[in-house]
Motif scaffolding. Structure first.
Motif, short mmCIF file in Angstrom:
data_model
loop_
_atom_site.label_atom_id
_atom_site.label_comp_id
_atom_site.label_asym_id
_atom_site.label_seq_id
_atom_site.Cartn_x
_atom_site.Cartn_y
_atom_site.Cartn_z
N CYS A 44 -39.59 -44.20 -21.99
CA CYS A 44 -38.63 -43.62 -22.67
C CYS A 44 -38.80 -43.54 -24.12
N PHE A 45 -39.70 -44.55 -24.79
CA PHE A 45 -40.19 -44.46 -25.92
C PHE A 45 -41.16 -43.27 -26.34
N LYS A 46 -41.94 -43.31 -25.55
CA LYS A 46 -43.02 -42.09 -25.49
C LYS A 46 -42.37 -40.83 -25.31
N ALA A 47 -41.38 -40.80 -24.35
CA ALA A 47 -40.46 -39.39 -24.13
C ALA A 47 -39.28 -39.71 -24.40
N PRO A 48 -38.70 -39.53 -25.46
CA PRO A 48 -37.42 -40.14 -25.93
C PRO A 48 -36.28 -39.31 -25.35
N TYR A 49 -36.28 -38.17 -24.92
CA TYR A 49 -35.29 -37.28 -24.17
C TYR A 49 -34.85 -38.10 -22.88
N PHE A 50 -35.92 -38.72 -22.26
CA PHE A 50 -35.42 -39.51 -20.82
C PHE A 50 -34.34 -40.68 -21.20
N SER A 51 -34.44 -41.01 -22.66
CA SER A 51 -33.45 -42.41 -22.89
C SER A 51 -32.11 -41.97 -22.17
N SER A 52 -31.60 -40.90 -22.45
CA SER A 52 -30.36 -40.06 -22.25
C SER A 52 -29.83 -40.71 -20.75
N ARG A 96 -31.23 -43.31 -19.18
CA ARG A 96 -31.45 -44.94 -18.78
C ARG A 96 -32.18 -45.11 -17.54
N PRO A 97 -33.34 -44.44 -17.25
CA PRO A 97 -33.93 -44.51 -15.82
C PRO A 97 -34.50 -45.99 -15.49
N ARG A 98 -34.48 -46.30 -14.83
CA ARG A 98 -35.31 -47.71 -14.12
C ARG A 98 -36.27 -47.32 -12.97
N ILE A 99 -37.53 -47.43 -13.69
CA ILE A 99 -38.57 -47.00 -12.72
C ILE A 99 -39.03 -48.17 -11.87
N GLU A 100 -38.86 -47.82 -10.55
CA GLU A 100 -39.11 -48.97 -9.43
C GLU A 100 -40.17 -48.99 -8.80
N VAL A 105 -23.52 -39.90 -18.45
CA VAL A 105 -24.19 -39.31 -17.45
C VAL A 105 -23.16 -38.57 -16.37
N THR A 106 -21.72 -38.80 -16.71
CA THR A 106 -20.79 -37.96 -15.77
C THR A 106 -20.34 -36.70 -16.32
N ASN A 107 -19.98 -35.88 -15.38
CA ASN A 107 -19.45 -34.48 -15.77
C ASN A 107 -17.85 -34.76 -15.58
N HIS A 108 -17.42 -33.48 -15.93
CA HIS A 108 -15.78 -33.39 -16.05
C HIS A 108 -15.02 -33.63 -14.61
N ILE A 109 -15.82 -33.79 -13.59
CA ILE A 109 -15.35 -34.02 -12.27
C ILE A 109 -15.53 -35.49 -11.73
N GLY A 110 -16.18 -36.14 -12.51
CA GLY A 110 -16.42 -37.70 -12.31
C GLY A 110 -17.73 -37.74 -11.56
N THR A 111 -18.67 -36.80 -11.37
CA THR A 111 -20.02 -37.05 -10.70
C THR A 111 -20.89 -37.40 -11.66
N VAL A 112 -22.20 -37.42 -11.25
CA VAL A 112 -23.43 -37.52 -11.95
C VAL A 112 -23.92 -35.96 -12.24
N HIS A 113 -23.68 -35.79 -13.58
CA HIS A 113 -24.06 -34.30 -14.26
C HIS A 113 -25.41 -33.83 -13.68
N ALA A 164 -28.61 -34.16 -15.47
CA ALA A 164 -29.10 -35.74 -15.56
C ALA A 164 -29.89 -35.85 -14.44
N LEU A 165 -29.52 -35.23 -13.27
CA LEU A 165 -30.42 -35.23 -11.99
C LEU A 165 -31.77 -34.53 -12.24
N CYS A 166 -31.55 -33.32 -12.78
CA CYS A 166 -32.83 -32.42 -13.41
C CYS A 166 -33.76 -33.56 -14.12
N ASN A 167 -33.16 -34.11 -15.05
CA ASN A 167 -33.85 -35.21 -16.11
C ASN A 167 -34.61 -36.08 -15.10
N LEU A 168 -33.99 -36.80 -14.09
CA LEU A 168 -34.29 -37.77 -13.42
C LEU A 168 -35.54 -37.13 -12.56
N ALA A 169 -35.42 -36.00 -11.81
CA ALA A 169 -36.37 -35.22 -11.47
C ALA A 169 -37.51 -35.09 -11.93
#
Length: 155
Positions: A27-35, A37-41, A58-66, A69-74
């Motif tokens: 996330c330091f190398k690619a700061p946008y991913f900090s939003s 807070r991923p954990r590389i397993e 990372v929550t949207n207006h209906i209470g689920t993961v936005h 955020a899922l696109c960012n993780l992908a």
């Protein structure tokens, strides 16, 4: 020659809190991913596994993961999966992504990225698809992505 991302992963994750530290370094190398807070397993050539904790940021207006955020993780897991097996003479960049939102995403999300085939050295650029599946805590797939990575020789 600088160490590859895979070399760094293997070295750092041997330490206590190494996965956390490696994730922060990415996330330091690619700061946008900090939003997110991923954990590389897990990281190996052609495969990456990372998680995203469901929290307010990372929550949207209906209470689920936005969805974004899922696109960012992908994109993060897909990029690391390709980078881990990349010959030093090659580079990559995402060219496009198609996504499917299959069900509500609640709880900690776990993404698994796999390459359609290994990264190969080539004299000219080529497209390499990366498939990413994101599962919820029950193991149900909530999101799928196919990322078209453009792999080309370094200049």
């Amino acid at each position: 020659m600088p160490a590859s991302v895979l070399d760094l992963y293997r070295r750092i994750t041997r330490w206590p809190a190494g996965h956390w530290l490696f994730s922060r370094a990415v996330c330091f190398k690619a700061p946008y991913f900090s939003s997110i807070r991923p954990r590389i397993e897990l990281l190996e050539p052609g495969r990456c596994v990372a998680s995203l904790r469901h929290r307010r940021a990372v929550t949207n207006h209906i209470g689920t993961v936005h969805a974004i955020a899922l696109c960012n993780l992908a994109e993060l897991t897909g990029g690391l999966a390709i980078d881990a097996g990349l010959p030093p003479s090659m580079r990559w960049i995402p060219k496009g992504m198609t996504v499917e939102y299959l069900r509500k995403a609640t709880g900690t999300m776990r993404a698994v990225a796999t390459l359609a085939r290994p990264v190969a050295e080539a004299g000219e650029g080529y497209e390499l698809p990366v498939d990413v599946a994101v599962n919820d805590p029950a193991g149900e797939t909530v999101f799928r992505a196919r990322i078209a990575m453009w792999v080309s020789p370094r200049r």
